[in-house]
Enzyme design. Sequence first.
Site, PDB file in Angstrom:
ATOM      1  N   GLU A   1       3.177  -0.349 -21.593  1.00  0.00           N
ATOM      2  CA  GLU A   1       3.410  -0.863 -22.550  1.00  0.00           C
ATOM      3  C   GLU A   1       2.457  -2.246 -22.497  1.00  0.00           C
ATOM      4  OE1 GLU A   1       7.411  -1.730 -21.653  1.00  0.00           O
ATOM      5  OE2 GLU A   1       6.932  -3.140 -19.905  1.00  0.00           O
TER       6      GLU A   1
ATOM      7  N   HIS B   1      -5.281  -7.211  -1.992  1.00  0.00           N
ATOM      8  CA  HIS B   1      -4.197  -7.744  -1.564  1.00  0.00           C
ATOM      9  C   HIS B   1      -3.773  -7.218  -0.320  1.00  0.00           C
ATOM     10  CE1 HIS B   1      -2.281  -9.055  -5.806  1.00  0.00           C
ATOM     11  NE2 HIS B   1      -3.274  -9.821  -5.297  1.00  0.00           N
TER      12      HIS B   1
ATOM     13  N   THR C   1      -0.972  -2.656 -14.457  1.00  0.00           N
ATOM     14  CA  THR C   1      -0.683  -3.921 -13.743  1.00  0.00           C
ATOM     15  C   THR C   1       0.207  -4.704 -14.688  1.00  0.00           C
ATOM     16  OG1 THR C   1      -1.222  -5.877 -12.592  1.00  0.00           O
ATOM     17  CG2 THR C   1      -2.832  -4.748 -13.897  1.00  0.00           C
ATOM     18  N   SER C   2       1.210  -5.701 -14.111  1.00  0.00           N
ATOM     19  CA  SER C   2       2.225  -6.200 -15.072  1.00  0.00           C
ATOM     20  C   SER C   2       1.490  -7.665 -15.695  1.00  0.00           C
ATOM     21  CB  SER C   2       3.501  -6.475 -14.715  1.00  0.00           C
ATOM     22  OG  SER C   2       3.182  -7.161 -13.278  1.00  0.00           O
TER      23      SER C   2
ATOM     24  N   ALA D   1      -0.705   6.345 -17.134  1.00  0.00           N
ATOM     25  CA  ALA D   1      -2.185   6.525 -16.762  1.00  0.00           C
ATOM     26  C   ALA D   1      -2.644   7.850 -16.380  1.00  0.00           C
ATOM     27  CB  ALA D   1      -2.369   5.556 -15.489  1.00  0.00           C
TER      28      ALA D   1
ATOM     29  N   CYS E   1      -3.343  -6.670  20.350  1.00  0.00           N
ATOM     30  CA  CYS E   1      -4.663  -6.727  19.368  1.00  0.00           C
ATOM     31  C   CYS E   1      -5.510  -5.737  20.207  1.00  0.00           C
ATOM     32  CB  CYS E   1      -5.087  -7.903  19.252  1.00  0.00           C
ATOM     33  SG  CYS E   1      -6.751  -7.976  18.461  1.00  0.00           S
TER      34      CYS E   1
ATOM     35  N   ILE F   1      -1.735  -1.828  -2.027  1.00  0.00           N
ATOM     36  CA  ILE F   1      -1.746  -1.702  -0.798  1.00  0.00           C
ATOM     37  C   ILE F   1      -1.837  -0.344   0.050  1.00  0.00           C
ATOM     38  CG2 ILE F   1      -1.089  -4.099  -0.363  1.00  0.00           C
ATOM     39  CD1 ILE F   1       1.771  -3.148   0.387  1.00  0.00           C
TER      40      ILE F   1
ATOM     41  N   CYS G   1      -4.861  -9.570  13.426  1.00  0.00           N
ATOM     42  CA  CYS G   1      -4.593 -10.360  14.480  1.00  0.00           C
ATOM     43  C   CYS G   1      -4.645 -11.626  14.070  1.00  0.00           C
ATOM     44  CB  CYS G   1      -5.575 -10.086  15.730  1.00  0.00           C
ATOM     45  SG  CYS G   1      -5.088 -11.185  17.128  1.00  0.00           S
TER      46      CYS G   1
END
Length: 239
Positions: free
Chosen positions: A203, A108, A176-177, A219, A135, A92, A116
């Site tokens: 890992e 995500h 990412t896990s 990475a 809004c 995010i 809104c």
Amino acid sequence: MIKNIVVLTGAGISAESGIPVFRSETGLWEQERVEDVATYDGFLRDKAKVHGFYNKMRLSLADKQANPAHLALTRLQREWQSGKVTIVTQNIDNLHEKAQSKDVIHMHGELMSLRCERCDYAGFFDGESSVESVCPACGHKGCMRPDIVWFGETPYEMGVIEEHLSQCNLFLSIGTSGVVYPAAGFCRFAKAVGAQCVEFNLEPSAVGSSFDYGLYGKASETLPAFVEHLLSTGELLRP
Ligand code: APR
């Protein structure tokens, strides 16, 4: 021959930029309960707390910079001539944008956006939201929420993502896990359409055995080397 590439990124790609991952001894989910700040029920229970949690994260992005892993993906997107390079992120944060990658799919949601609940407007936001926020589209007060896909909600753009996955020859998963679906299932999807799949992590992840192979290490080191090799030879760098 490799044509279209889909890249999935997770919190690990931003870890070296100083943004904490979710699952580790010092991860975000050790400090906050998922049920409180990452579910709609939690938001209904205490909207002020949830606004405050995401305000803090949003403000913390101001001094964060893209690292060599983000920049390597931008380079791949710019220089890959044989097909499309689609970046799908679970993150995010805005570091792919700071690295100037294009058309990043934030499955995500995004910290730099508010939504809104009344009219479904969603748009750029870089301030502090509250239960009083108005809004900008429908003018109602008190109906804005962080534009984050919480647990139990459907990730954004799944149809578009599946379309890209179904046309890819190479799938790269970075930092990412592999425990949160549907993203954790993308490797299997890509394998089913015949794509080669490579994982980048410190890992093997929870779905590491689904990949053809992994490049394990930071990475910021493995990805630039992989991209350089791919662009200069058209071949995959192997361990
Ligand atoms: N280089 C490569 N991988 C790294 C690095 C690094 N420098 N640092 C950490 N990692 C790896 C960790 O080994 C771990 O497997 O990044 C992964 C981070 O895992 P998570 O914290 O679980 O993050 P992520 O997989 O993105 O979480 C998925 O869960 O809570 C939700 O919505 C949230 O999008 C998030 C989703």
